[in-house]
Scaffold this motif. Structure first.
Motif, PDB file in Angstrom:
ATOM      1  N   MET A   9       0.836  -1.200   0.000  1.00 24.29           N
ATOM      2  CA  MET A   9       0.000   0.000   0.000  1.00 24.29           C
ATOM      3  C   MET A   9       0.874   1.256   0.000  1.00 24.29           C
ATOM      4  SD  MET A   9      -3.263  -0.980   0.094  1.00 24.29           S
ATOM      5  CE  MET A   9      -4.531  -0.304   1.129  1.00 24.29           C
ATOM      6  N   GLU A  10       2.117   1.115  -0.436  1.00 17.07           N
ATOM      7  CA  GLU A  10       3.065   2.228  -0.498  1.00 17.07           C
ATOM      8  C   GLU A  10       2.550   3.327  -1.432  1.00 17.07           C
ATOM      9  OE1 GLU A  10       6.486   4.193   0.601  1.00 17.07           O
ATOM     10  OE2 GLU A  10       5.903   2.211   1.290  1.00 17.07           O
ATOM     11  N   GLY A  11       2.544   4.559  -0.944  1.00 20.41           N
ATOM     12  CA  GLY A  11       2.146   5.703  -1.759  1.00 20.41           C
ATOM     13  C   GLY A  11       0.651   5.876  -1.926  1.00 20.41           C
ATOM     14  N   ILE A  12      -0.135   5.028  -1.284  1.00 18.64           N
ATOM     15  CA  ILE A  12      -1.582   5.124  -1.405  1.00 18.64           C
ATOM     16  C   ILE A  12      -2.142   5.914  -0.224  1.00 18.64           C
ATOM     17  CG2 ILE A  12      -3.736   3.797  -1.373  1.00 18.64           C
ATOM     18  CD1 ILE A  12      -2.226   1.549  -2.794  1.00 18.64           C
ATOM     19  N   LEU A  13      -2.956   6.937  -0.535  1.00 13.85           N
ATOM     20  CA  LEU A  13      -3.587   7.740   0.511  1.00 13.85           C
ATOM     21  C   LEU A  13      -4.812   7.042   1.077  1.00 13.85           C
ATOM     22  CD1 LEU A  13      -3.451  11.277  -1.104  1.00 13.85           C
ATOM     23  CD2 LEU A  13      -1.940  10.324   0.630  1.00 13.85           C
ATOM     24  N   GLY A  14      -5.520   6.344   0.206  1.00  8.80           N
ATOM     25  CA  GLY A  14      -6.722   5.670   0.664  1.00  8.80           C
ATOM     26  C   GLY A  14      -7.560   5.155  -0.483  1.00  8.80           C
ATOM     27  N   LEU A  15      -8.686   4.583  -0.110  1.00 10.00           N
ATOM     28  CA  LEU A  15      -9.650   4.109  -1.098  1.00 10.00           C
ATOM     29  C   LEU A  15     -10.720   5.173  -1.256  1.00 10.00           C
ATOM     30  CD1 LEU A  15     -10.095   0.398   0.013  1.00 10.00           C
ATOM     31  CD2 LEU A  15      -8.714   1.297  -1.867  1.00 10.00           C
ATOM     32  N   LEU A  16     -10.921   5.590  -2.482  1.00 10.10           N
ATOM     33  CA  LEU A  16     -11.927   6.598  -2.772  1.00 10.10           C
ATOM     34  C   LEU A  16     -13.200   5.891  -3.223  1.00 10.10           C
ATOM     35  CD1 LEU A  16     -11.984   9.918  -3.380  1.00 10.10           C
ATOM     36  CD2 LEU A  16     -12.725   8.886  -5.500  1.00 10.10           C
ATOM     37  N   LYS A  17     -14.269   6.099  -2.471  1.00  8.20           N
ATOM     38  CA  LYS A  17     -15.571   5.534  -2.847  1.00  8.20           C
ATOM     39  C   LYS A  17     -16.334   6.617  -3.589  1.00  8.20           C
ATOM     40  CE  LYS A  17     -15.954   2.139   0.746  1.00  8.20           C
ATOM     41  NZ  LYS A  17     -16.577   0.899   0.442  1.00  8.20           N
ATOM     42  N   LEU A  18     -16.703   6.301  -4.805  1.00  8.37           N
ATOM     43  CA  LEU A  18     -17.487   7.205  -5.636  1.00  8.37           C
ATOM     44  C   LEU A  18     -18.868   6.571  -5.769  1.00  8.37           C
ATOM     45  CD1 LEU A  18     -17.606   9.723  -7.513  1.00  8.37           C
ATOM     46  CD2 LEU A  18     -16.869   8.211  -9.356  1.00  8.37           C
ATOM     47  N   ARG A  19     -19.846   7.175  -5.120  1.00 10.47           N
ATOM     48  CA  ARG A  19     -21.220   6.676  -5.209  1.00 10.47           C
ATOM     49  C   ARG A  19     -21.908   7.424  -6.343  1.00 10.47           C
ATOM     50  NH1 ARG A  19     -19.999   7.060   0.257  1.00 10.47           N
ATOM     51  NH2 ARG A  19     -19.799   4.998   1.201  1.00 10.47           N
ATOM     52  N   VAL A  20     -22.193   6.707  -7.406  1.00 12.51           N
ATOM     53  CA  VAL A  20     -22.850   7.288  -8.580  1.00 12.51           C
ATOM     54  C   VAL A  20     -24.345   7.041  -8.388  1.00 12.51           C
ATOM     55  CG1 VAL A  20     -22.972   7.311 -11.091  1.00 12.51           C
ATOM     56  CG2 VAL A  20     -20.808   6.744  -9.957  1.00 12.51           C
ATOM     57  N   LYS A  21     -25.051   8.092  -8.018  1.00 15.49           N
ATOM     58  CA  LYS A  21     -26.466   7.933  -7.666  1.00 15.49           C
ATOM     59  C   LYS A  21     -27.367   7.936  -8.894  1.00 15.49           C
ATOM     60  CE  LYS A  21     -25.790   9.765  -3.066  1.00 15.49           C
ATOM     61  NZ  LYS A  21     -26.216  10.708  -2.055  1.00 15.49           N
ATOM     62  N   ARG A  22     -27.332   9.024  -9.671  1.00 19.75           N
ATOM     63  CA  ARG A  22     -28.243   9.094 -10.818  1.00 19.75           C
ATOM     64  C   ARG A  22     -27.795  10.136 -11.832  1.00 19.75           C
ATOM     65  NH1 ARG A  22     -32.496  13.133 -10.025  1.00 19.75           N
ATOM     66  NH2 ARG A  22     -32.017  14.292  -8.135  1.00 19.75           N
ATOM     67  N   GLY A  23     -28.377  10.068 -13.012  1.00 17.65           N
ATOM     68  CA  GLY A  23     -28.182  11.062 -14.056  1.00 17.65           C
ATOM     69  C   GLY A  23     -29.447  11.882 -14.200  1.00 17.65           C
ATOM     70  N   ILE A  24     -29.282  13.133 -14.601  1.00 23.28           N
ATOM     71  CA  ILE A  24     -30.427  14.033 -14.768  1.00 23.28           C
ATOM     72  C   ILE A  24     -30.383  14.619 -16.173  1.00 23.28           C
ATOM     73  CG2 ILE A  24     -31.560  16.156 -13.970  1.00 23.28           C
ATOM     74  CD1 ILE A  24     -30.103  15.711 -11.254  1.00 23.28           C
ATOM     75  N   ASN A  25     -31.460  14.431 -16.924  1.00 26.34           N
ATOM     76  CA  ASN A  25     -31.617  15.036 -18.243  1.00 26.34           C
ATOM     77  C   ASN A  25     -30.410  14.794 -19.147  1.00 26.34           C
ATOM     78  OD1 ASN A  25     -33.041  16.532 -20.193  1.00 26.34           O
ATOM     79  ND2 ASN A  25     -32.055  18.433 -19.562  1.00 26.34           N
ATOM     80  N   LEU A  26     -29.967  13.541 -19.216  1.00 24.16           N
ATOM     81  CA  LEU A  26     -28.824  13.206 -20.065  1.00 24.16           C
ATOM     82  C   LEU A  26     -29.226  13.305 -21.535  1.00 24.16           C
ATOM     83  CD1 LEU A  26     -27.369  10.113 -18.149  1.00 24.16           C
ATOM     84  CD2 LEU A  26     -26.698  12.521 -17.951  1.00 24.16           C
ATOM     85  N   ALA A  27     -28.245  13.498 -22.380  1.00 30.02           N
ATOM     86  CA  ALA A  27     -28.475  13.680 -23.810  1.00 30.02           C
ATOM     87  C   ALA A  27     -29.049  12.421 -24.454  1.00 30.02           C
ATOM     88  CB  ALA A  27     -27.168  14.065 -24.494  1.00 30.02           C
ATOM     89  N   VAL A  28     -29.920  12.637 -25.440  1.00 27.69           N
ATOM     90  CA  VAL A  28     -30.483  11.537 -26.223  1.00 27.69           C
ATOM     91  C   VAL A  28     -29.471  11.174 -27.305  1.00 27.69           C
ATOM     92  CG1 VAL A  28     -32.344  10.871 -27.800  1.00 27.69           C
ATOM     93  CG2 VAL A  28     -32.853  12.258 -25.765  1.00 27.69           C
ATOM     94  N   ARG A  29     -29.094   9.892 -27.366  1.00 26.98           N
ATOM     95  CA  ARG A  29     -28.121   9.446 -28.362  1.00 26.98           C
ATOM     96  C   ARG A  29     -28.658   8.332 -29.257  1.00 26.98           C
ATOM     97  NH1 ARG A  29     -26.310  13.687 -27.902  1.00 26.98           N
ATOM     98  NH2 ARG A  29     -24.303  14.280 -27.060  1.00 26.98           N
ATOM     99  N   ASP A  30     -29.821   7.772 -28.897  1.00 25.66           N
ATOM    100  CA  ASP A  30     -30.477   6.798 -29.755  1.00 25.66           C
ATOM    101  C   ASP A  30     -31.728   7.475 -30.324  1.00 25.66           C
ATOM    102  OD1 ASP A  30     -28.526   4.886 -29.177  1.00 25.66           O
ATOM    103  OD2 ASP A  30     -29.629   4.106 -27.453  1.00 25.66           O
ATOM    104  N   ALA A  31     -32.646   6.727 -30.876  1.00 22.24           N
ATOM    105  CA  ALA A  31     -33.824   7.316 -31.511  1.00 22.24           C
ATOM    106  C   ALA A  31     -34.620   8.217 -30.557  1.00 22.24           C
ATOM    107  CB  ALA A  31     -34.722   6.226 -32.073  1.00 22.24           C
ATOM    108  N   LYS A  32     -34.942   7.710 -29.365  1.00 23.74           N
ATOM    109  CA  LYS A  32     -35.745   8.492 -28.429  1.00 23.74           C
ATOM    110  C   LYS A  32     -35.142   8.599 -27.041  1.00 23.74           C
ATOM    111  CE  LYS A  32     -40.091   7.364 -30.673  1.00 23.74           C
ATOM    112  NZ  LYS A  32     -41.349   6.655 -30.591  1.00 23.74           N
ATOM    113  N   SER A  33     -34.090   7.858 -26.775  1.00 22.30           N
ATOM    114  CA  SER A  33     -33.519   7.808 -25.436  1.00 22.30           C
ATOM    115  C   SER A  33     -32.031   7.475 -25.537  1.00 22.30           C
ATOM    116  CB  SER A  33     -34.255   6.756 -24.609  1.00 22.30           C
ATOM    117  OG  SER A  33     -33.876   6.850 -23.259  1.00 22.30           O
ATOM    118  N   SER A  34     -31.474   6.918 -24.486  1.00 21.86           N
ATOM    119  CA  SER A  34     -30.076   6.482 -24.454  1.00 21.86           C
ATOM    120  C   SER A  34     -29.951   5.305 -23.506  1.00 21.86           C
ATOM    121  CB  SER A  34     -29.160   7.620 -23.983  1.00 21.86           C
ATOM    122  OG  SER A  34     -29.144   8.677 -24.920  1.00 21.86           O
TER     123      SER A  34
END
Length: 168
Positions: free
Chosen positions: A1-26
């Motif tokens: 664990m040399e040089g490691i500050l820690g474990l970063l937990k990234l909680r990805v909750k949700r997306g809001i109004n993301l771009a449409v990339r298929d016919a009607k959605s993504s």
């Protein structure tokens, strides 16, 4: 664990109004990159307001390195389409951890720090660093760039390696 500050937990909750990339959605998914490591969420089919509720874990070595996120639309027969990118600045969070706050008697939900949105930090709204359930976490809504619309709701938490000194 040399040089490691820690474990970063990234909680990805949700997306809001993301771009449409298929016919009607993504069919969006998020990729997080930190110090050459990559991890990603599950794909949510046919939804521009996906609820991922995924927890991604990355090893943090340099507190000055931002977490890069990119959202893509999964395509079956061609390359996945970009739905926006952003960088998450972890320095305010690390600065809050470095203060060594005595939080034994602090009520749950106490806001320790507030970060205002600026063009450079990709925040859509004020972000708060909070004492929550015995941990220091930062909740944020990140504005995606290089795209016509879209935001991602995230939370970060660093679990320090024992004996590690945080330097920013």
């Amino acid at each position: 664990m040399e040089g490691i500050l820690g474990l970063l937990k990234l909680r990805v909750k949700r997306g809001i109004n993301l771009a449409v990339r298929d016919a009607k959605s993504s069919d969006p998914y998020l990729v997080a990159t930190l110090d050459g490591q990559k991890t990603k969420t599950k794909v949510i089919k046919g939804n521009c307001n996906p609820v991922w509720d995924d927890e991604l874990t990355l090893t943090m070595r340099d507190p000055k390195t931002p977490i890069s996120i990119a959202v893509y639309d999964r395509d079956r027969f061609s390359n996945d389409d970009s739905m926006g990118v952003a960088d998450i600045d972890v320095k305010p969070y690390i600065e809050c951890l470095k203060k060594g706050l005595d939080l034994k008697n602090v009520p749950n939900g106490t806001k320790l720090e507030r970060i205002q949105p600026k063009k450079q930090n990709y925040l859509s709204d004020e972000s708060c660093i909070v004492w929550e359930n015995g941990k220091i976490v930062q909740d944020m809504v990140v504005r995606l760039t290089d795209v016509e619309c879209g935001e991602v709701v995230l939370q970060i938490e660093l679990i320090p390696v024992a004996g590690c000194k945080l330097h920013v």
